[in-house]
Design a protein around this motif. Sequence first.
Motif, PDB file in Angstrom:
ATOM      1  N   THR A 356      -9.156   3.507  -0.904  1.00  0.00           N
ATOM      2  CA  THR A 356      -8.579   3.045  -2.163  1.00  0.00           C
ATOM      3  C   THR A 356      -7.240   2.379  -1.868  1.00  0.00           C
ATOM      4  O   THR A 356      -6.423   2.936  -1.115  1.00  0.00           O
ATOM      5  CB  THR A 356      -8.355   4.216  -3.124  1.00  0.00           C
ATOM      6  N   GLY A 358      -4.496  -1.349  -2.894  1.00  0.00           N
ATOM      7  CA  GLY A 358      -4.303  -2.716  -3.345  1.00  0.00           C
ATOM      8  C   GLY A 358      -4.180  -3.651  -2.156  1.00  0.00           C
ATOM      9  O   GLY A 358      -3.927  -3.227  -1.030  1.00  0.00           O
ATOM     10  N   ASP A 359      -4.400  -4.903  -2.385  1.00  0.00           N
ATOM     11  CA  ASP A 359      -4.294  -5.926  -1.330  1.00  0.00           C
ATOM     12  C   ASP A 359      -5.191  -5.584  -0.144  1.00  0.00           C
ATOM     13  O   ASP A 359      -4.761  -5.584   1.017  1.00  0.00           O
ATOM     14  CB  ASP A 359      -2.841  -6.060  -0.853  1.00  0.00           C
ATOM     15  N   CYS A 360      -6.460  -5.298  -0.423  1.00  0.00           N
ATOM     16  CA  CYS A 360      -7.386  -4.880   0.632  1.00  0.00           C
ATOM     17  C   CYS A 360      -8.184  -6.053   1.195  1.00  0.00           C
ATOM     18  O   CYS A 360      -9.349  -5.898   1.558  1.00  0.00           O
ATOM     19  CB  CYS A 360      -8.343  -3.810   0.110  1.00  0.00           C
ATOM     20  N   ALA A 361      -7.576  -7.229   1.227  1.00  0.00           N
ATOM     21  CA  ALA A 361      -8.265  -8.378   1.808  1.00  0.00           C
ATOM     22  C   ALA A 361      -8.509  -8.120   3.294  1.00  0.00           C
ATOM     23  O   ALA A 361      -7.608  -7.697   4.020  1.00  0.00           O
ATOM     24  CB  ALA A 361      -7.436  -9.635   1.620  1.00  0.00           C
ATOM     25  N   CYS A 374      -3.861  -2.175   4.010  1.00  0.00           N
ATOM     26  CA  CYS A 374      -5.244  -1.826   3.662  1.00  0.00           C
ATOM     27  C   CYS A 374      -6.226  -2.610   4.516  1.00  0.00           C
ATOM     28  O   CYS A 374      -7.231  -2.073   4.977  1.00  0.00           O
ATOM     29  CB  CYS A 374      -5.492  -2.092   2.182  1.00  0.00           C
ATOM     30  N   LYS A 390     -15.125   0.703  -0.636  1.00  0.00           N
ATOM     31  CA  LYS A 390     -13.795   0.253  -1.002  1.00  0.00           C
ATOM     32  C   LYS A 390     -13.624   0.306  -2.509  1.00  0.00           C
ATOM     33  O   LYS A 390     -14.474  -0.171  -3.259  1.00  0.00           O
ATOM     34  CB  LYS A 390     -13.572  -1.173  -0.492  1.00  0.00           C
ATOM     35  N   VAL A 391     -12.530   0.887  -2.934  1.00  0.00           N
ATOM     36  CA  VAL A 391     -12.190   0.977  -4.356  1.00  0.00           C
ATOM     37  C   VAL A 391     -10.874   0.244  -4.566  1.00  0.00           C
ATOM     38  O   VAL A 391      -9.864   0.597  -3.941  1.00  0.00           O
ATOM     39  CB  VAL A 391     -12.069   2.440  -4.815  1.00  0.00           C
ATOM     40  N   ASP A 392     -10.873  -0.760  -5.420  1.00  0.00           N
ATOM     41  CA  ASP A 392      -9.652  -1.532  -5.672  1.00  0.00           C
ATOM     42  C   ASP A 392      -8.637  -0.714  -6.459  1.00  0.00           C
ATOM     43  O   ASP A 392      -8.986   0.131  -7.288  1.00  0.00           O
ATOM     44  CB  ASP A 392      -9.985  -2.810  -6.436  1.00  0.00           C
ATOM     45  N   ALA A 393      -7.361  -1.002  -6.181  1.00  0.00           N
ATOM     46  CA  ALA A 393      -6.255  -0.348  -6.868  1.00  0.00           C
ATOM     47  C   ALA A 393      -5.217  -1.407  -7.214  1.00  0.00           C
ATOM     48  O   ALA A 393      -5.311  -2.550  -6.758  1.00  0.00           O
ATOM     49  CB  ALA A 393      -5.653   0.741  -5.972  1.00  0.00           C
ATOM     50  N   ALA A 395      -2.104  -3.866  -7.195  1.00  0.00           N
ATOM     51  CA  ALA A 395      -1.434  -4.503  -6.072  1.00  0.00           C
ATOM     52  C   ALA A 395      -0.197  -3.718  -5.675  1.00  0.00           C
ATOM     53  O   ALA A 395       0.555  -3.227  -6.525  1.00  0.00           O
ATOM     54  CB  ALA A 395      -1.055  -5.938  -6.441  1.00  0.00           C
ATOM     55  N   PRO A 399      -2.682   2.091   0.881  1.00  0.00           N
ATOM     56  CA  PRO A 399      -4.080   2.524   1.010  1.00  0.00           C
ATOM     57  C   PRO A 399      -4.198   4.029   1.168  1.00  0.00           C
ATOM     58  O   PRO A 399      -3.344   4.685   1.774  1.00  0.00           O
ATOM     59  CB  PRO A 399      -4.546   1.790   2.270  1.00  0.00           C
TER      60      PRO A 399
END
Length: 535
Positions: A356, A358-361, A374, A390-393, A395, A399
Amino acid sequence: MTAAGQGAAQAGGEARTGMGLVILASTLGTVFEWYDFFVYGTLATIIAHHFFPADNPNASLLITLATFGVGFGMRPLGAVLFGVLGDRLGRKYTFLATVALMGGATALIGLLPTYRQIGLTAPILLLLARVAQGLALGGEYGGAAIYVAEHAPARRRGLYTSFIQAGVIGGFLLSLIAVLASTSLVDKAQWESWGWRVPFLFSLVLLAVSLWVRLKLHESPVFRELQAEGGLARNPLRESFDRWAKVKRILVALFGISAGLTVIWYTAQFQSLYFIQNALRVDDTAARLIVGAAAVCSLGWFLLFGWISDLVGRKKPIVIGHALTLLLLFPLFHWMAAAGNPDLAAAMARAPVVVTGGDCAYDPFATGKQATPCGRLLDALAKKGIAYTKVDAPAGQPPQVRIGGQPVDAADPARLDAALAEAGYRLEKIVPPFGRAVQVALAIIGIGFLSGMTYGPVAALLVELFPARVRYTSMSVPYHIGTGYFGGFLPFISQLIVVKTGDPFAGLWYTMAVVAMALVVTAFGLPETAGKELE
């Protein structure tokens, strides 16, 4: 019929009496050409190391698989070039040229200097060799299939041409045998240094045998009669597309036949091999032995369904095979996972990894560090072969990792490794015990059965679908566009999906989508051709 035509028919009758030699020469050539093509895919990992060095092994492998796909991407151009030559100059001499080009290009790969020796020139030369291989393969299948079909009696055409499909499997199998034999003759350091070149150089021996056998052949009786009566097409490519009815047949052959059969076949061979090696963490040699044994056992499916298509028609086995693939593909791969590495499969089910943040590009082609924390975490999991969700959070949120619902300090690699080990993730390479290896092989044989249903009748069907004047061109172009683009890029696309999603099964959705399309096209657009007279 004119006197010239009668003479041509008589010559064709003489050639027809050597049906065994016709099948042997065409099948051997197919085996050798596909050996040349597949040995590259079999050695993708070591080629990535020598020709595409990068800090990220995933990037090196993906680039290597993309180069593998480039060879397939050139096949339609080869189909046009050699298809026109085959319709204008003859079947025999055209596929003599294709096997010579293929053998030379493969041997060249075995002689190329590496990236460390000549820098960027090495991958450029490798790419050119793959282009030559793709051009050659674009002319091989059509020539071999047509040559056998135009000699065979109508009631046995499906069976006799199915040996060509079995030859494709034979080429894949021979590539595995050559690699396994080469690795057994040298130690690991020698294999990494120069031993990997031996399977490529072995193609020179296969080239000599193939040329010797094919030079004994006569020209196809159908082509000789067309030539004698002045019936050859002046522009086979234009004539193949000059009416909507012809275009429609080509589109059906492309999207219904070639695309469907090729993704099933490549899933049975390459996708299963990469799945066993990477997702199941099975030792490379053991994985090749399992896939090779399954390929041997699957050879009979192609002959069986070629023969069945002589009895019930070409369309029924293909349509049923597409439908069964949609039902059975995922269950067969899950069976493979449960049997191949049950501890890892149980850990994935019992303690799933959830990321989990943000910014998991995540860029699988990055040669340095990923841009975000992340992304670096996902990169670490991907390199270990760990499946994750993967779970988005929002920005900016750092992680977080949960393994089986338990939070883990993602910033500390040592703690992450310890938590994975405690959850049962055994990431060292394993050799499955015999009973489980047999189950994995049976799952692959099951996929091979589906491939046999959709591939076994195809050579006869494609030959029957198009008129003799433009047959080489008309069947080669859609066949090689379908197999070249839909199938040739399957290893790259499926592995990219796996790396991007973290799901080892996600790459199968590409196969499912293409097969679903093929099912619709064949069910509603494919005519029955069995028993059609080719003259």
